[in-house]
Structures are given as structure tokens and as C-alpha cells.
Design a protein around this motif. Structure first.
Motif, PDB file in Angstrom:
ATOM      1  N   SER A  26       0.858  -1.175   0.000  1.00  0.00           N
ATOM      2  CA  SER A  26       0.000   0.000   0.000  1.00  0.00           C
ATOM      3  C   SER A  26       0.898   1.231   0.000  1.00  0.00           C
ATOM      4  CB  SER A  26      -0.918   0.009   1.228  1.00  0.00           C
ATOM      5  OG  SER A  26      -0.156   0.216   2.415  1.00  0.00           O
ATOM      6  N   MET A  27       0.291   2.398   0.022  1.00  0.00           N
ATOM      7  CA  MET A  27       1.070   3.639   0.051  1.00  0.00           C
ATOM      8  C   MET A  27       1.634   3.947   1.441  1.00  0.00           C
ATOM      9  SD  MET A  27       1.545   4.876  -2.862  1.00  0.00           S
ATOM     10  CE  MET A  27       2.218   6.443  -2.320  1.00  0.00           C
ATOM     11  N   ARG A  28       1.443   3.047   2.382  1.00  0.00           N
ATOM     12  CA  ARG A  28       1.988   3.285   3.722  1.00  0.00           C
ATOM     13  C   ARG A  28       3.503   3.112   3.779  1.00  0.00           C
ATOM     14  NH1 ARG A  28      -2.779   0.362   7.401  1.00  0.00           N
ATOM     15  NH2 ARG A  28      -4.386   1.918   6.924  1.00  0.00           N
ATOM     16  N   TRP A  29       4.112   2.703   2.656  1.00  0.00           N
ATOM     17  CA  TRP A  29       5.568   2.669   2.603  1.00  0.00           C
ATOM     18  C   TRP A  29       6.148   4.085   2.616  1.00  0.00           C
ATOM     19  CZ3 TRP A  29       8.031   5.324  -1.203  1.00  0.00           C
ATOM     20  CH2 TRP A  29       7.292   5.649  -2.350  1.00  0.00           C
ATOM     21  N   TRP A  30       5.383   5.069   2.163  1.00  0.00           N
ATOM     22  CA  TRP A  30       5.915   6.417   2.017  1.00  0.00           C
ATOM     23  C   TRP A  30       6.339   7.040   3.345  1.00  0.00           C
ATOM     24  CZ3 TRP A  30       8.472   9.739  -0.507  1.00  0.00           C
ATOM     25  CH2 TRP A  30       8.394  11.100  -0.209  1.00  0.00           C
ATOM     26  N   PRO A  31       5.554   6.958   4.435  1.00  0.00           N
ATOM     27  CA  PRO A  31       6.036   7.514   5.704  1.00  0.00           C
ATOM     28  C   PRO A  31       7.336   6.862   6.193  1.00  0.00           C
ATOM     29  CG  PRO A  31       3.680   7.128   5.811  1.00  0.00           C
ATOM     30  CD  PRO A  31       4.171   6.484   4.552  1.00  0.00           C
ATOM     31  N   ASP A 118      10.219  -2.715  14.426  1.00  0.00           N
ATOM     32  CA  ASP A 118       9.200  -3.117  15.398  1.00  0.00           C
ATOM     33  C   ASP A 118       8.365  -1.912  15.828  1.00  0.00           C
ATOM     34  OD1 ASP A 118       9.798  -5.994  15.844  1.00  0.00           O
ATOM     35  OD2 ASP A 118      11.732  -5.208  16.452  1.00  0.00           O
ATOM     36  N   GLY A 119       9.044  -0.783  16.044  1.00  0.00           N
ATOM     37  CA  GLY A 119       8.314   0.420  16.422  1.00  0.00           C
ATOM     38  C   GLY A 119       7.395   0.900  15.319  1.00  0.00           C
ATOM     39  N   ILE A 120       7.859   0.822  14.074  1.00  0.00           N
ATOM     40  CA  ILE A 120       7.031   1.254  12.944  1.00  0.00           C
ATOM     41  C   ILE A 120       5.795   0.370  12.815  1.00  0.00           C
ATOM     42  CG2 ILE A 120       6.963   1.398  10.425  1.00  0.00           C
ATOM     43  CD1 ILE A 120       9.905   2.259  10.521  1.00  0.00           C
ATOM     44  N   MET A 121       5.965  -0.928  13.013  1.00  0.00           N
ATOM     45  CA  MET A 121       4.840  -1.851  12.829  1.00  0.00           C
ATOM     46  C   MET A 121       3.853  -1.823  13.982  1.00  0.00           C
ATOM     47  SD  MET A 121       6.457  -5.152  10.827  1.00  0.00           S
ATOM     48  CE  MET A 121       7.782  -5.443  12.012  1.00  0.00           C
ATOM     49  N   ASN A 122       4.161  -1.063  15.041  1.00  0.00           N
ATOM     50  CA  ASN A 122       3.148  -0.795  16.062  1.00  0.00           C
ATOM     51  C   ASN A 122       2.092   0.173  15.543  1.00  0.00           C
ATOM     52  OD1 ASN A 122       4.095  -2.457  18.137  1.00  0.00           O
ATOM     53  ND2 ASN A 122       5.599  -0.936  18.786  1.00  0.00           N
ATOM     54  N   ALA A 123       2.469   0.948  14.529  1.00  0.00           N
ATOM     55  CA  ALA A 123       1.500   1.776  13.806  1.00  0.00           C
ATOM     56  C   ALA A 123       0.844   0.907  12.736  1.00  0.00           C
ATOM     57  CB  ALA A 123       2.222   2.970  13.183  1.00  0.00           C
ATOM     58  N   PRO A 124      -0.203   1.395  12.095  1.00  0.00           N
ATOM     59  CA  PRO A 124      -0.862   0.578  11.061  1.00  0.00           C
ATOM     60  C   PRO A 124      -0.036   0.507   9.769  1.00  0.00           C
ATOM     61  CG  PRO A 124      -1.938   2.711  11.244  1.00  0.00           C
ATOM     62  CD  PRO A 124      -0.937   2.650  12.363  1.00  0.00           C
ATOM     63  N   LEU A 127       4.529  -5.227   7.455  1.00  0.00           N
ATOM     64  CA  LEU A 127       5.919  -5.583   7.185  1.00  0.00           C
ATOM     65  C   LEU A 127       6.249  -5.455   5.706  1.00  0.00           C
ATOM     66  CD1 LEU A 127       8.645  -6.706   8.168  1.00  0.00           C
ATOM     67  CD2 LEU A 127       7.698  -9.005   7.856  1.00  0.00           C
ATOM     68  N   ASP A 128       5.306  -5.801   4.849  1.00  0.00           N
ATOM     69  CA  ASP A 128       5.552  -5.710   3.405  1.00  0.00           C
ATOM     70  C   ASP A 128       5.846  -4.273   2.998  1.00  0.00           C
ATOM     71  OD1 ASP A 128       4.686  -8.276   3.790  1.00  0.00           O
ATOM     72  OD2 ASP A 128       3.449  -8.341   1.987  1.00  0.00           O
ATOM     73  N   ASP A 129       5.119  -3.321   3.568  1.00  0.00           N
ATOM     74  CA  ASP A 129       5.358  -1.917   3.252  1.00  0.00           C
ATOM     75  C   ASP A 129       6.719  -1.450   3.782  1.00  0.00           C
ATOM     76  OD1 ASP A 129       2.906  -1.399   1.922  1.00  0.00           O
ATOM     77  OD2 ASP A 129       1.885  -1.304   3.852  1.00  0.00           O
ATOM     78  N   VAL A 130       7.132  -1.975   4.929  1.00  0.00           N
ATOM     79  CA  VAL A 130       8.433  -1.612   5.487  1.00  0.00           C
ATOM     80  C   VAL A 130       9.551  -2.114   4.577  1.00  0.00           C
ATOM     81  CG1 VAL A 130      10.007  -1.913   7.439  1.00  0.00           C
ATOM     82  CG2 VAL A 130       7.569  -1.554   7.847  1.00  0.00           C
ATOM     83  N   VAL A 131       9.436  -3.352   4.114  1.00  0.00           N
ATOM     84  CA  VAL A 131      10.457  -3.923   3.228  1.00  0.00           C
ATOM     85  C   VAL A 131      10.512  -3.148   1.914  1.00  0.00           C
ATOM     86  CG1 VAL A 131      11.154  -5.988   1.963  1.00  0.00           C
ATOM     87  CG2 VAL A 131      10.279  -6.195   4.286  1.00  0.00           C
ATOM     88  N   ALA A 133       9.699  -0.019   1.477  1.00  0.00           N
ATOM     89  CA  ALA A 133      10.291   1.279   1.763  1.00  0.00           C
ATOM     90  C   ALA A 133      11.807   1.174   1.889  1.00  0.00           C
ATOM     91  CB  ALA A 133       9.699   1.853   3.048  1.00  0.00           C
ATOM     92  N   GLU A 134      12.295   0.117   2.520  1.00  0.00           N
ATOM     93  CA  GLU A 134      13.742  -0.067   2.649  1.00  0.00           C
ATOM     94  C   GLU A 134      14.385  -0.290   1.281  1.00  0.00           C
ATOM     95  OE1 GLU A 134      15.739   0.286   5.126  1.00  0.00           O
ATOM     96  OE2 GLU A 134      14.312   0.522   6.770  1.00  0.00           O
ATOM     97  N   MET A 135      13.721  -1.045   0.432  1.00  0.00           N
ATOM     98  CA  MET A 135      14.245  -1.278  -0.908  1.00  0.00           C
ATOM     99  C   MET A 135      14.325   0.016  -1.701  1.00  0.00           C
ATOM    100  SD  MET A 135      13.202  -1.602  -4.328  1.00  0.00           S
ATOM    101  CE  MET A 135      11.523  -2.201  -4.425  1.00  0.00           C
ATOM    102  N   LEU A 136      13.249   0.806  -1.665  1.00  0.00           N
ATOM    103  CA  LEU A 136      13.226   2.063  -2.412  1.00  0.00           C
ATOM    104  C   LEU A 136      14.197   3.081  -1.814  1.00  0.00           C
ATOM    105  CD1 LEU A 136       9.381   2.392  -3.056  1.00  0.00           C
ATOM    106  CD2 LEU A 136      11.155   1.707  -4.677  1.00  0.00           C
ATOM    107  N   TRP A 137      14.361   3.049  -0.501  1.00  0.00           N
ATOM    108  CA  TRP A 137      15.301   3.974   0.130  1.00  0.00           C
ATOM    109  C   TRP A 137      16.736   3.644  -0.277  1.00  0.00           C
ATOM    110  CZ3 TRP A 137      16.276   8.455   1.783  1.00  0.00           C
ATOM    111  CH2 TRP A 137      17.409   8.700   2.569  1.00  0.00           C
ATOM    112  N   ALA A 138      17.091   2.356  -0.287  1.00  0.00           N
ATOM    113  CA  ALA A 138      18.427   1.960  -0.723  1.00  0.00           C
ATOM    114  C   ALA A 138      18.645   2.321  -2.193  1.00  0.00           C
ATOM    115  CB  ALA A 138      18.627   0.456  -0.515  1.00  0.00           C
ATOM    116  N   ALA A 139      17.612   2.154  -3.008  1.00  0.00           N
ATOM    117  CA  ALA A 139      17.723   2.552  -4.415  1.00  0.00           C
ATOM    118  C   ALA A 139      17.901   4.054  -4.543  1.00  0.00           C
ATOM    119  CB  ALA A 139      16.477   2.092  -5.176  1.00  0.00           C
TER     120      ALA A 139
END
Length: 279
Positions: A26-31, A118-124, A127-131, A133-139
């Protein structure tokens, strides 16, 4: 009795979803991406210097030093200065290194050491969005690095081809590819020392087998066949003609290989990360 009740409850519960299920994005990777950007912004200048210093040292030392001895190199029957040959390969290597370092050491720190994930996933945020976001951030870090190096190369007059804009887009894709690959090892790592295997057994041999420093035609036939499936070799095959103000003659094959690595590696990295967090 407690074990019996627990067994009955476990039997009644539906089985957990497969870690190999399709990505749930979802677009929740952006934050998450924005959070990494805001943290990194304080160290942007030192990060820029650190990311471009090594490739520029390679370029100056080998391009001008060895280039004076080598002179010109033949690429598909066209003689080009060695510094141009090296620059078009080393910038692909820089994109690979920048993306890999960020998706390994920095991502592992956020995932395992600092427990930021872990702290991020306490928000809505899943994990898929976190991964993702990490991929796009590294890119993004890879794009940032290669953009700075491209400006330096333009200043040195190595190439002024208008096709460098297309090369920049290809290099952005290369950053995405190696971000996905590195995230696989990030999911498997138990500590920072684990990444030594990735750099020593995968990245270092690939740098010497991908046509960065010398033409692949000098290698034995069997080695050339293996090199043809390496992601860095296919990246160089796309970028080098653009530096020479030419279009790649056979761009479809390398593009398919890079896309295949990207999709496959992201799927594997996501599955292994799901498995790690499930455990």
C-alpha cells in the motif's frame, strides 16, 4: 490437561498464511521512506563524500594512470579511451555498492539492532510496506550517489553524450535490483559479520567478471557465459554504449535479466523477512 486444551485451540485456529504469498503493498511505505530521509538529511554531506570518494579514486587512479598505458580499448569494434571504458563500468559498480551497503548495514541496524521496524509496525504499517520502503530507500541512495558521480564525470569531460540521461534511468533501475538482492542477505543475517560472505563471495568476484575493468572478450568462453547472467555485467552492457553515445545493440536480454533479478529477489527477500518476523 493444559497441553490438551492448547492442542485443541491450535487445531481450531486456521493455518498461518504462507510467507511466499504475493506482496501486500500500500502507500503506507511512504512515511517509512520519509522517516529514513529525514534522519539521513542530517548526514547528507558526509554521506555524499563517502559514497563518491572511493569510485572517484578508482576512476582517477586507473582511468588516468593505467589509461595512459592502455590507451584505447575496443568495444564492439569501436576504439574508446580507457577512462571512458572504466567510467561507464565503475558507475554501475557504484550504484551496486551504494544500494548494497544501505540495504545491508543500515537496514539491518534498523531491523535488528535499533528495533526501528518493530516500532514502525506498532503503527498501522505492515511488514511488506516496510520492506518495500527499505528497498526504495536503498535505491534512492544509489541514485543520489550515481547522480553526483555523473556530474563529476561531466566536469572531467569524460562523456557529454545526451544519452547519459537514459543511462541515469538505467542506473536507477540497477540500484533497485541490487537493493532487492541485498535485502535477501539482510533477512538471513544474524550479525554484521554475515555480510562479509556477500561482499567477498558475490560482489567482489562479480566486479572482476562483469567488464568493469577490462573487456569480457579476454575471458575464457565458459567464464563469459557465466558472466552473461550476472546482474552487474548486464547493467554494464546497457550503460556503456550510452556513454559512447550509442544505443545498446541488444538491450532486451540484459533488461530482462535485470528485471528478473529484481522481481525474484524482492519476492525471496520479502518471504525470508516474513519468516524471520514470524519466528
Amino acid at each position: 490437561m493444559e497441553k490438551y486444551v492448547s492442542a485443541l485451540i491450535n487445531d481450531a485456529l486456521p493455518p498461518p498464511p504462507s510467507v511466499w504469498r504475493p506482496p501486500e503493498l500500500s502507500m503506507r511505505w511512504w512515511p517509512v521512506f520519509l522517516r529514513n530521509l529525514l534522519v539521513w538529511r542530517k548526514l547528507a554531506i558526509p554521506s555524499l563524500i563517502g559514497n563518491i570518494a572511493e569510485p572517484l579514486i578508482w576512476l582517477v587512479a586507473f582511468g588516468y594512470g593505467m589509461g595512459a598505458l592502455v590507451g584505447q580499448v575496443s568495444v564492439d569494434g569501436v576504439a574508446v579511451p580507457y577512462i571512458l571504458f572504466l567510467a561507464s563500468g565503475s558507475i554501475c559498480m557504484s550504484s551496486m555498492n551504494a544500494a548494497s551497503f544501505e540495504a545491508l548495514y543500515s537496514a539491518f541496524s534498523r531491523m535488528h539492532v535499533q528495533k526501528t521496524w518493530d516500532g514502525i509496525m506498532n503503527a498501522p504499517v505492515g511488514l511488506d510496506d516496510v520492506v518495500l520502503a527499505e528497498m526504495l530507500w536503498a535505491a534512492f541512495k544509489a541514485i543520489f550517489t550515481t547522480t553526483a558521480i555523473l556530474f563529476v564525470m561531466l566536469g572531467l569531460g569524460i562523456s557529454h553524450s545526451p544519452k547519459l540521461l537514459v543511462a541515469w534511468l538505467v542506473l536507477a533501475g540497477v540500484g533497485v535490483t541490487f537493493s532487492c538482492i541485498a535485502l535477501i542477505f539482510n533477512a538471513l543475517a544474524k550479525g554484521y559479520d554475515f555480510f562479509t560472505y556477500y561482499f567477498t563471495l558475490f560482489m567482489t568476484p562479480m566486479m572482476f567478471l562483469s567488464g568493469v575493468f577490462f573487456p569480457l572478450e579476454q575471458l575464457p568462453e565458459m567464464v563469459r557465459r557465466v558472466a552473461g547472467w550476472l546482474p552487474l555485467a548486464n547493467a554494464v552492457a546497457l550503460v556503456r554504449p550510452l556513454f559512447m553515445d550509442q544505443w545498446p545493440k541488444d538491450w532486451g536480454g540484459p533488461a530482462v535479466v535485470l528485471v528478473g533479478y529484481t522481481v525474484g529477489a524482492f519476492w525471496v527477500a520479502l518471504a525470508l523477512t516474513r519468516k524471520r518476523f514470524r519466528a
